[in-house]
Design an enzyme around this catalytic site. Sequence first.
Site, short mmCIF file in Angstrom:
data_model
loop_
_atom_site.label_atom_id
_atom_site.label_comp_id
_atom_site.label_asym_id
_atom_site.label_seq_id
_atom_site.Cartn_x
_atom_site.Cartn_y
_atom_site.Cartn_z
CE1 TYR A 148 -27.50 30.19 -12.94
CE2 TYR A 148 -27.90 31.88 -11.31
CZ TYR A 148 -28.38 30.99 -12.25
OH TYR A 148 -29.72 30.91 -12.50
CE LYS A 197 -35.51 17.01 -11.28
NZ LYS A 197 -36.98 16.91 -11.35
CG ASP A 229 -39.84 18.63 -10.32
OD1 ASP A 229 -39.35 18.59 -9.17
OD2 ASP A 229 -40.01 17.61 -11.02
CG ASP A 253 -31.68 33.48 -10.78
OD1 ASP A 253 -32.31 34.51 -10.49
OD2 ASP A 253 -30.99 33.36 -11.81
CG ASP A 257 -37.09 36.70 -10.36
OD1 ASP A 257 -36.59 37.22 -9.34
OD2 ASP A 257 -36.82 37.08 -11.51
#
Length: 363
Positions: A148, A197, A229, A253, A257
Amino acid sequence: MDMNLNIGVIKGDGIGPEIVTEAMKVLDRTAEVYGHTCGYTQLLLGGASIDVHGVPLTDETIAEAKRCEAVLMGSIGGDAKTSPWYQLEPSKRPEAGLLAIRKALNLFANLRPAILYDELKGACPLKEEITEGGFDLMIMRELTGGLYFGERKTVEENGVLTAYDSLTYNEHEIRRIAKRAFDIAMKRGKKVTSVDKANVLDSSRLWRKVVEEVAKDYPEVTLEHMLVDNCAMQLVKNPKQFDVVLTENMFGDILSDEASMVTGSIGMLASASLNETKFGLYEPSGGSAPDIAGKGIANPIATILSAAMMLRYSFDLDKEADAIETAVARVLKEGYRTIDIMSEGKTQAGTAKMGDLIASYIA
Ligand code: NAD
């Protein structure tokens, strides 16, 4: 040891003033029971600051916030369709103040607990056999680096539009958040799951290496690595396995959530943003809920639990934080519910009543 807690308070917009008032009530009662005092500095941010100063954040507010040991915040913003704040250019709108204060205070670590109380498991979309006994995990997300904040561009290459976003982390950025994660695990279940990852990304391989180095200084904490994942699956398959989940900005992020959704109500979700010192900004995860502002029905528990986090992480007052969390659990056990978590057979309570009850149960 008696302490004088120097707390900045941003009541904010919408339901902000209502829910922060209840959190202060609970803080004051906790201070009284444990022999501390709370000194509050009121700070303006967001719409409330626009109304007075014409801008969502002033330099004075930043300076005053820096003089506090921690800041407790309600929520910022209004109804984008009807509020005059949204007639202003984007850099002058309420939310711009929030981003600017996070940056000015160098808040690089975001903490979001996801707790499923046994009493609220009806709101949880997971199967009962998975949620039996509840769960209590903490997502720790890096907030100022990664994809980001990396360089980005869109260019035309041989007549084809191509977009680039770069994901960069240096070892210092990883080390400082990893240390915070291990410190926090020491106050909880002493386990860190570092999510990356690393089978694909270089930034993840560096992340893993640095986290392993930091882990050596925390022999009591168990470290495990998990691919993002797999983590997304495990959060709905077996959330009880997690204590502190440490991860970079974008993965955090998404996972935070996901973790909050499996708990049910937005009105229950606390959060904190920390920097390298003991300073933190503590706020509910939800927004300013303009649809219910001023009605006295908002759930103050997320803000009250954020105040408990503040006591634990900025002031090292773990017993006092435990007392608040225990009082919240007792209110739920006794069947009191704000409208957002109401279910059949329970007793509906407004914002102030909830705050009164929780304050009265501080022991
Ligand atoms: P929201 O979280 O304010 O509201 C979503 C829904 O949840 C609404 O129906 C609301 O009534 C309900 N809700 C939220 N908190 C509640 C509580 N404590 N008790 C009971 N019900 C609650 O999200 P939104 O409607 O998308 O955004 C409203 C405003 O909040 C916008 O201006 C947005 O930019 C702002 N916002 C601020 C923050 C922040 O301050 N950190 C975070 C998210 C959104």
